[in-house]
Motif scaffolding. Sequence first.
Motif, PDB file in Angstrom:
ATOM      1  N   ASP A 229       0.794  -1.238   0.000  1.00  0.00           N
ATOM      2  CA  ASP A 229       0.000   0.000   0.000  1.00  0.00           C
ATOM      3  C   ASP A 229       0.825   1.286   0.000  1.00  0.00           C
ATOM      4  O   ASP A 229       0.269   2.366   0.150  1.00  0.00           O
ATOM      5  N   HIS A 230       2.134   1.165  -0.112  1.00  0.00           N
ATOM      6  CA  HIS A 230       2.941   2.381  -0.141  1.00  0.00           C
ATOM      7  C   HIS A 230       3.000   2.993  -1.543  1.00  0.00           C
ATOM      8  O   HIS A 230       3.553   4.069  -1.720  1.00  0.00           O
ATOM      9  N   GLY A 231       2.417   2.268  -2.544  1.00  0.00           N
ATOM     10  CA  GLY A 231       2.278   2.852  -3.871  1.00  0.00           C
ATOM     11  C   GLY A 231       3.207   2.300  -4.949  1.00  0.00           C
ATOM     12  O   GLY A 231       3.459   2.976  -5.948  1.00  0.00           O
ATOM     13  N   LYS A 232       3.666   1.050  -4.768  1.00  0.00           N
ATOM     14  CA  LYS A 232       4.559   0.458  -5.781  1.00  0.00           C
ATOM     15  C   LYS A 232       3.846   0.319  -7.119  1.00  0.00           C
ATOM     16  O   LYS A 232       4.363   0.706  -8.158  1.00  0.00           O
ATOM     17  N   THR A 233       2.619  -0.252  -7.058  1.00  0.00           N
ATOM     18  CA  THR A 233       1.863  -0.466  -8.294  1.00  0.00           C
ATOM     19  C   THR A 233       1.550   0.876  -8.945  1.00  0.00           C
ATOM     20  O   THR A 233       1.700   1.028 -10.165  1.00  0.00           O
ATOM     21  N   SER A 234       1.146   1.844  -8.132  1.00  0.00           N
ATOM     22  CA  SER A 234       0.811   3.166  -8.670  1.00  0.00           C
ATOM     23  C   SER A 234       2.038   3.802  -9.313  1.00  0.00           C
ATOM     24  O   SER A 234       1.949   4.411 -10.379  1.00  0.00           O
TER      25      SER A 234
ATOM     26  N   ASN B  11       6.997   8.316  -1.409  1.00  0.00           N
ATOM     27  CA  ASN B  11       5.764   8.492  -2.198  1.00  0.00           C
ATOM     28  C   ASN B  11       4.657   9.148  -1.360  1.00  0.00           C
ATOM     29  O   ASN B  11       4.791   9.287  -0.151  1.00  0.00           O
ATOM     30  N   LYS B  12       3.597   9.506  -2.016  1.00  0.00           N
ATOM     31  CA  LYS B  12       2.405  10.107  -1.404  1.00  0.00           C
ATOM     32  C   LYS B  12       2.748  11.455  -0.766  1.00  0.00           C
ATOM     33  O   LYS B  12       2.172  11.812   0.277  1.00  0.00           O
TER      34      LYS B  12
ATOM     35  N   ASP C  38       1.956  14.162  -1.742  1.00  0.00           N
ATOM     36  CA  ASP C  38       0.822  15.079  -1.932  1.00  0.00           C
ATOM     37  C   ASP C  38      -0.107  15.074  -0.727  1.00  0.00           C
ATOM     38  O   ASP C  38      -0.920  15.966  -0.539  1.00  0.00           O
TER      39      ASP C  38
ATOM     40  N   ALA D 214       2.977   9.378  -6.855  1.00  0.00           N
ATOM     41  CA  ALA D 214       2.644   8.519  -7.999  1.00  0.00           C
ATOM     42  C   ALA D 214       1.296   8.928  -8.571  1.00  0.00           C
ATOM     43  O   ALA D 214       1.102   8.952  -9.788  1.00  0.00           O
ATOM     44  N   ILE D 215       0.372   9.274  -7.685  1.00  0.00           N
ATOM     45  CA  ILE D 215      -0.977   9.626  -8.121  1.00  0.00           C
ATOM     46  C   ILE D 215      -0.966  10.901  -8.966  1.00  0.00           C
ATOM     47  O   ILE D 215      -1.594  10.962 -10.019  1.00  0.00           O
TER      48      ILE D 215
HETATM   49  P1  GDP Z   1       1.213  -1.103  -3.432  1.00  0.00           P
HETATM   50  O1  GDP Z   1       0.511  -2.081  -2.565  1.00  0.00           O
HETATM   51  O2  GDP Z   1       2.514  -0.668  -2.837  1.00  0.00           O
HETATM   52  O3  GDP Z   1       1.361  -1.535  -4.853  1.00  0.00           O
HETATM   53  O4  GDP Z   1       0.325   0.220  -3.405  1.00  0.00           O
HETATM   54  P2  GDP Z   1      -0.709   0.780  -4.483  1.00  0.00           P
HETATM   55  O5  GDP Z   1      -0.005   1.336  -5.663  1.00  0.00           O
HETATM   56  O6  GDP Z   1      -1.747  -0.252  -4.725  1.00  0.00           O
HETATM   57  O7  GDP Z   1      -1.312   2.006  -3.676  1.00  0.00           O
HETATM   58  C1  GDP Z   1      -2.013   1.840  -2.467  1.00  0.00           C
HETATM   59  C2  GDP Z   1      -2.968   2.972  -2.271  1.00  0.00           C
HETATM   60  O8  GDP Z   1      -2.254   4.184  -2.147  1.00  0.00           O
HETATM   61  C3  GDP Z   1      -3.920   3.151  -3.450  1.00  0.00           C
HETATM   62  O9  GDP Z   1      -5.168   3.467  -2.942  1.00  0.00           O
HETATM   63  C4  GDP Z   1      -3.342   4.306  -4.219  1.00  0.00           C
HETATM   64  O10 GDP Z   1      -4.333   5.030  -4.898  1.00  0.00           O
HETATM   65  C5  GDP Z   1      -2.713   5.116  -3.108  1.00  0.00           C
HETATM   66  N1  GDP Z   1      -1.560   5.877  -3.605  1.00  0.00           N
HETATM   67  C6  GDP Z   1      -0.510   5.414  -4.286  1.00  0.00           C
HETATM   68  N2  GDP Z   1       0.355   6.402  -4.569  1.00  0.00           N
HETATM   69  C7  GDP Z   1      -0.174   7.516  -4.044  1.00  0.00           C
HETATM   70  C8  GDP Z   1       0.245   8.910  -4.023  1.00  0.00           C
HETATM   71  O11 GDP Z   1       1.281   9.301  -4.545  1.00  0.00           O
HETATM   72  N3  GDP Z   1      -0.577   9.772  -3.379  1.00  0.00           N
HETATM   73  C9  GDP Z   1      -1.736   9.372  -2.788  1.00  0.00           C
HETATM   74  N4  GDP Z   1      -2.452  10.294  -2.175  1.00  0.00           N
HETATM   75  N5  GDP Z   1      -2.164   8.113  -2.802  1.00  0.00           N
HETATM   76  C10 GDP Z   1      -1.396   7.193  -3.420  1.00  0.00           C
END
Ligand code: GDP
Length: 695
Positions: free
Chosen positions: A182-187, A280-281, A283, A317-318
């Motif tokens: 959930d730290h945003g790897k996929t994003s 990440n995140k 914002d 990432a968003i």
């Molecule tokens: P992963 O489990 O590391 O792959 O994480 P995801 O890419 O699935 O992201 C987890 C959640 O964090 C999702 O709801 C994304 O929309 C959110 N998210 C990812 N990157 C960002 C970012 O840069 N800013 C914000 N506000 N949310 C983000």
Amino acid sequence: MDSFMMNYISGFGINSVICGANEDFYFLDNRCLIRSFHASPTLLSRRKEDASLGLKISERGKVLNKGKFSKRKKEAKPPVETPYLPPKLKRGAKSSSDKTIEIFEGMTIVELAKRCGESIATVQHIIVNVGEKIDSEFDPLSIDIAELVAMEIGVNVCRLHSDDGAHVLGRSPVVTVMGHVDHGKTSLLDALRQTSLAAKEAGGITQHLGAFVVGMQSGASITFLDTPGHAAFSAMRARGAAVTDIVVLVVAADDGVMPQTLEAMSHAKAGNVPIVVAINKCDKPDANPERVKVQLAAEGLLLEEMGGDVQVVEVSAINEVGLDKLEDALLLQAELMDLKARVDGPAQAYVVEARLDKGRGPLATAIVKAGTLVCGQHVVVGAEWGRIRSIRDMARKVIAEARPAMPIEIEGLKGLPMAGDDIVVVESEERARMLSEGRKKKFEKDRLTKLEEERPKASEEEEEEDETKPERVEVPLIVKADVQGTVQAVTDAVKNLNSSQVFLKVIHAGVGPVSQSDIDMAQACGACIVGFNVRDPPSSIALAATQAKVKIKLHRVIYHLLEDIGNFIVEKAPGTLETQVAGEAQVLNIFELKGRSKSKGDDVKIAGCRVIDGRVTKSSTLRLLRSGEVVFEGSCASLKREKQDVEAVGKGNDCGLVIKDCFDFQVGDVIQCLVQVNRKPKFVSSESGAVRIEC
Ligand code: GDP
């Protein structure tokens, strides 16, 4: 005599004398590909009849395909290690043999024998069996023959490729994104993919193919491995780190360093791969990048701004903010590493993902690490082989050849390889078949050996822990997933749920939807089928499964799959028998029945009790306690209430109790009612997404 006493005595019958009455009560260095081949020495002696490796052997051990292989240059020297040596792979079929030797094109029989720790005669003997001609022990060998020999002897191999006389040029870095769930790897990967060359050519439309290339204005490029990032995929990430030059460690600015952040750091460290941190995140209103930096530094990461060499980039990432800075940081890191690879000569490449296409057959996304892979070449990929029918780049454009650091998709393999498999170019179809068959046989043998090794260990552990523990129940599973990498990751994750009571045995794992043959196999073995990211089976298959009483568990979220399997394990687990106190009664009066006739039995002592907690049941064992000490334990001979024989008496009620062979009641004693409870294991999940079975 009061009515209380009278009720019990009259219930027990005759000639009663009352004795005593009282009214008082009362819880890597991963620089080389280790092939896991080993063989029993008996194989060495099975010269005549052994066509075990698909090798051509005549009745008398004569060479059948004499003259087919040309002799090579004599006296080849071991090559200098190339900058692009394959990684040590964590294969499921890892051999129990620890010995690994380096082999190279043109090594002599003497050299090979020495490295294998075998006699020259033994090595010559095997070489003749594989159909090679030998003139002298100083004959140079093909690297493939050297591998076949090592495979027979039972040692692992690390293939070395020479850079001698080759063109060595700079190459692009290969990058893996890691970090906590959930730290945003996929994003981040999604956002980066949008900037990839393929996305630019396809008007922004991209597909997950296992890798993509981002081109920079300067002409430089970065290859990203497009791998999933949940904890359950740690095995895949470990492999990712091993083929990777740089790790992007994603840490959410609002969450900070978490268990999988540390795990990712360990993978990178073990693979000797440098890290670039992407906070990440940024914002988010509660983003605190400075806090993350302090946490990372506290974990031993030497950040640039604190005098170290680990670059940190703040991104979103968003909002796609900071991606260019991240790419610049990666290129700078790559520059520092001075990445180079041999460009000419036979390719060394690695599979990052494989899938089955209905029309095109097995497709493998691979990254060339050194040399040039050319369309039309014969290759051995892990235990599979094929002739490359086509090579495509990540924009799906057909290309004639692929150079280092290029992710490509190859078509023409006979079977589906595994993520992490090496791609070896061989000189002929015959050689490809031979190596592939040999490897398959060895993988299977190693797999069985490993299974054998695992089993007794488990039972020994159990014996040490507790002799009364139940036998382990074996639960056969069939794992199906969308791509080979996921098949491996799911298989590994599921195996992590093995406990002392339930042993999950993956009897088959493969790519694609659940098929009739899966149902047949499951029915034959009593297995359950687990599908991850696969299509729902057609109604005919679903019906066949229902009729065959085969359970199919389909999931798209790894945690849900593990939770489902965890609950399944709990259901299948025999559990452990535990003694629990179901109720307590206090002795208020004692009644003695004396002078009973022979036919009616001996004297009896009856405890007139009140149940003060839980329930007292007749079928249970009773324990007599005096001042907290156990005085007696025995079965219940009689339980009466209001003159009537009863099966159980609940809290607050009076009763008369007889414990078999117990004549030592005292007023004030406590009688506990003991029951055997079957305690099942528990499925436990932590906040980080890690799951386990607690026994
Ligand atoms: P992963 O489990 O590391 O792959 O994480 P995801 O890419 O699935 O992201 C987890 C959640 O964090 C999702 O709801 C994304 O929309 C959110 N998210 C990812 N990157 C960002 C970012 O840069 N800013 C914000 N506000 N949310 C983000």
